[in-house]
Design an enzyme around this catalytic site. Structure first.
Site, PDB file in Angstrom:
ATOM      1  N   GLY A 111      38.438  13.482  49.835  1.00 47.44           N
ATOM      2  CA  GLY A 111      37.390  12.290  49.855  1.00 47.44           C
ATOM      3  C   GLY A 111      37.138  12.261  51.419  1.00 47.44           C
ATOM      4  O   GLY A 111      36.300  11.267  51.836  1.00 47.44           O
ATOM      5  N   LEU A 112      37.515  13.446  51.305  1.00 37.72           N
ATOM      6  CA  LEU A 112      36.450  13.180  53.226  1.00 37.72           C
ATOM      7  C   LEU A 112      35.308  14.769  52.831  1.00 37.72           C
ATOM      8  O   LEU A 112      35.170  14.977  54.640  1.00 37.72           O
ATOM      9  CB  LEU A 112      37.727  13.975  53.640  1.00 37.72           C
ATOM     10  CG  LEU A 112      39.155  13.056  53.843  1.00 37.72           C
ATOM     11  CD1 LEU A 112      39.924  13.576  54.846  1.00 37.72           C
ATOM     12  CD2 LEU A 112      38.419  11.404  54.322  1.00 37.72           C
ATOM     13  N   GLY A 113      34.199  14.510  52.274  1.00 42.78           N
ATOM     14  CA  GLY A 113      34.027  15.785  52.083  1.00 42.78           C
ATOM     15  C   GLY A 113      33.666  16.741  52.875  1.00 42.78           C
ATOM     16  O   GLY A 113      32.460  17.205  52.872  1.00 42.78           O
ATOM     17  N   GLY A 114      34.677  17.266  53.299  1.00 45.92           N
ATOM     18  CA  GLY A 114      34.738  18.827  53.728  1.00 45.92           C
ATOM     19  C   GLY A 114      34.063  19.728  53.590  1.00 45.92           C
ATOM     20  O   GLY A 114      33.673  20.086  54.248  1.00 45.92           O
ATOM     21  N   GLY A 115      33.918  19.818  51.978  1.00 46.94           N
ATOM     22  CA  GLY A 115      33.053  20.838  51.304  1.00 46.94           C
ATOM     23  C   GLY A 115      31.803  20.234  51.409  1.00 46.94           C
ATOM     24  O   GLY A 115      30.960  21.331  52.185  1.00 46.94           O
ATOM     25  N   SER A 116      31.099  19.489  51.395  1.00 46.03           N
ATOM     26  CA  SER A 116      30.280  18.991  51.883  1.00 46.03           C
ATOM     27  C   SER A 116      29.428  19.028  53.356  1.00 46.03           C
ATOM     28  O   SER A 116      28.615  19.232  53.250  1.00 46.03           O
ATOM     29  CB  SER A 116      29.281  17.219  51.388  1.00 46.03           C
ATOM     30  OG  SER A 116      30.005  17.127  49.543  1.00 46.03           O
ATOM     31  N   ASP A 152      27.153  14.359  48.793  1.00 45.78           N
ATOM     32  CA  ASP A 152      27.549  14.337  49.927  1.00 45.78           C
ATOM     33  C   ASP A 152      26.830  14.610  51.176  1.00 45.78           C
ATOM     34  O   ASP A 152      26.851  14.212  52.614  1.00 45.78           O
ATOM     35  CB  ASP A 152      29.202  13.902  50.563  1.00 45.78           C
ATOM     36  CG  ASP A 152      29.775  12.982  49.664  1.00 45.78           C
ATOM     37  OD1 ASP A 152      29.295  11.901  49.575  1.00 45.78           O
ATOM     38  OD2 ASP A 152      31.086  13.073  49.791  1.00 45.78           O
ATOM     39  N   PRO A 210      41.586  18.017  54.869  1.00 47.92           N
ATOM     40  CA  PRO A 210      42.403  18.358  53.748  1.00 47.92           C
ATOM     41  C   PRO A 210      41.359  18.886  52.946  1.00 47.92           C
ATOM     42  O   PRO A 210      40.280  17.694  52.572  1.00 47.92           O
ATOM     43  CB  PRO A 210      43.083  17.106  52.996  1.00 47.92           C
ATOM     44  CG  PRO A 210      43.619  16.045  55.431  1.00 47.92           C
ATOM     45  CD  PRO A 210      42.028  17.353  55.391  1.00 47.92           C
ATOM     46  N   LYS A 250      34.260  13.017  56.343  1.00 47.28           N
ATOM     47  CA  LYS A 250      33.545  11.963  57.130  1.00 47.28           C
ATOM     48  C   LYS A 250      34.612  10.394  56.319  1.00 47.28           C
ATOM     49  O   LYS A 250      35.463  10.968  55.140  1.00 47.28           O
ATOM     50  CB  LYS A 250      32.776  10.840  55.896  1.00 47.28           C
ATOM     51  CG  LYS A 250      32.635  11.888  54.374  1.00 47.28           C
ATOM     52  CD  LYS A 250      32.916  10.607  53.108  1.00 47.28           C
ATOM     53  CE  LYS A 250      32.467  11.495  51.764  1.00 47.28           C
ATOM     54  NZ  LYS A 250      33.550  10.578  51.271  1.00 47.28           N
TER      55      LYS A 250
HETATM   56  O1  C5P Z   1      27.958  15.578  43.284  1.00 48.32           O
HETATM   57  P1  C5P Z   1      29.710  15.831  43.099  1.00 48.32           P
HETATM   58  O2  C5P Z   1      29.882  17.221  44.001  1.00 48.32           O
HETATM   59  O3  C5P Z   1      29.586  16.060  44.828  1.00 48.32           O
HETATM   60  O4  C5P Z   1      29.451  15.560  42.482  1.00 48.32           O
HETATM   61  C1  C5P Z   1      30.646  15.533  41.962  1.00 48.32           C
HETATM   62  C2  C5P Z   1      31.050  14.674  39.992  1.00 48.32           C
HETATM   63  O5  C5P Z   1      31.173  13.477  40.597  1.00 48.32           O
HETATM   64  C3  C5P Z   1      29.937  14.703  39.249  1.00 48.32           C
HETATM   65  O6  C5P Z   1      29.865  15.743  38.474  1.00 48.32           O
HETATM   66  C4  C5P Z   1      29.720  13.253  38.881  1.00 48.32           C
HETATM   67  O7  C5P Z   1      31.289  13.103  37.797  1.00 48.32           O
HETATM   68  C5  C5P Z   1      30.589  12.646  39.439  1.00 48.32           C
HETATM   69  N1  C5P Z   1      29.381  11.685  40.791  1.00 48.32           N
HETATM   70  C6  C5P Z   1      28.678  10.554  40.326  1.00 48.32           C
HETATM   71  N2  C5P Z   1      27.988  10.056  40.911  1.00 48.32           N
HETATM   72  C7  C5P Z   1      27.663   9.955  41.866  1.00 48.32           C
HETATM   73  C8  C5P Z   1      28.928  11.285  42.399  1.00 48.32           C
HETATM   74  C9  C5P Z   1      29.603  11.493  41.952  1.00 48.32           C
HETATM   75  O8  C5P Z   1      28.923  10.131  39.175  1.00 48.32           O
HETATM   76  N3  C5P Z   1      27.143   9.615  42.720  1.00 48.32           N
END
Ligand code: C5P
Length: 308
Positions: free
Chosen positions: A113-118, A151, A109, A17
């Site tokens: 920032g491309l959301g691969g894991g999600s 994501d 990659p 994404k």
């Molecule tokens: O949910 P995810 O694993 O993508 O988030 C990683 C980190 O990014 C969170 O631990 C948090 O520090 C930050 N985050 C945030 N607000 C969001 C998404 C992520 O502060 N809406």
């Protein structure tokens, strides 16, 4: 392509994404931030083969193999966590739970920032919903995915959606027209949690949403022509002083003919939007040739995630 419910083996393509808009708003009591984002899938895809096995392994019902040895396949892996969550929920609903065998081929990659894991997690939920014949709705699957990553819900509403809250408030949108996306990864990852900290340190307060974005809020159909001039990402200003490579790539993409170029998510991938494949491929070859970079040209996603 085989979409029969109850099919024991399924292939799910998990797209990358980009965030065409990413505004990071106030910090919430749970430590996360409220977001306002416009997200779109891109046809650079990981591949998941999901197969039911008669007997669960003695130690775990989920067997996971990945072609990239740098990605752990233990409890840190979102595919494993998603599969275990689905099986737990299915068991709680009184369904017989078999073993599951998943093969993951990575192309997106990581830490980019491309959301691969999600996306992999969303694809796992979708694939298991299919092979187990669970009949869960998209909203039910998205709700389950929330706990895995911010994501994850978006990918269940692909290809395009406005995303708010922590990432759980997803409103699908139609983005009329077609575009190609060039993704340029600078060759280093950026950790999401660190990027949020850096953003908090580097700004005095939260800038309100622009009037143009507020106007978009009520629309469920937009065009690329309307959206490209509105592209913005709050992380850019916070990360550029630390990583000048991000600004360099953005500038190079614009010089190579991108209609718009932006950091995706919390980085480190920078993307450019192009009208057609030929222009995108030219830019990929030009901007991607600097040492350490990895570049891809792919069409913007055109449909929802499907099982084949
Ligand atoms: O949910 P995810 O694993 O993508 O988030 C990683 C980190 O990014 C969170 O631990 C948090 O520090 C930050 N985050 C945030 N607000 C969001 C998404 C992520 O502060 N809406």
């Amino acid at each position: 392509m085989n979409n029969n419910a109850g099919e024991r083996t399924v292939l799910v393509l998990a797209p990358a994404k980009v965030n065409l808009v990413l505004r990071v708003l106030d910090r919430r009591p749970d430590g996360y931030h409220n977001l306002w984002s416009l997200m779109h899938t891109v046809g650079l895809e990981d591949e998941l083969h999901v197969r039911l096995t008669a007997e669960p392994d003695a130690s775990s019902p989920v067997r996971l193999a990945c072609d990239d040895p740098t990605l752990p396949t233990d409890g840190r892996n979102l595919v494993r966590r998603a599969a275990e969550l689905v099986l737990e929920r299915a068991a709680a609903q009184g369904r017989p739970v078999p073993g599951v065998d998943i093969r993951l081929t990575k192309r997106i990659p990581m830490g980019g920032g491309l959301g691969g894991g999600s996306s992999d997690a969303a694809a796992t939920i979708l694939g298991l919903n299919h092979v187990l014949g669970l009949g869960w709705s998209v909203s039910e699957m998205a709700k389950l995915g929330e706990s895995l990553g911010s994501d994850v819900p978006f990918f269940l509403f692909a290809p395009c959606a406005r995303v708010r809250g922590r990432g759980e408030d997803v409103a699908p949108l139609t983005l009329a027209g077609t575009r190609w996306v060039v993704l340029v990864n600078p060759g280093f990852p950026i950790e999401t949690r660190w990027a949020y900290q850096r953003l908090a340190e580097s700004r005095r307060g939260v800038r309100p949403l622009s009037a143009a974005l507020v106007t978009l809020m009520g629309r469920d159909r937009l065009s690329w022509n309307e959206v490209v001039p509105l592209m913005e990402n709050d992380f850019e200003g916070a990360l550029a002083p630390v990583h000048p490579a991000l600004t360099a790539i953005k500038t190079e993409l614009l010089l190579a003919g991108a209609e718009g170029a932006l950091l995706s998510g919390s980085g480190a991938t920078v993307f450019g939007i192009f009208h057609d494949e030929a222009a995108a491929v030219r830019a990929r070859d030009l901007v991607g040739r600097s040492e350490g970079r990895r570049a891809f040209a792919a069409p913007a996603g055109t449909g929802p995630l499907t099982c084949g």
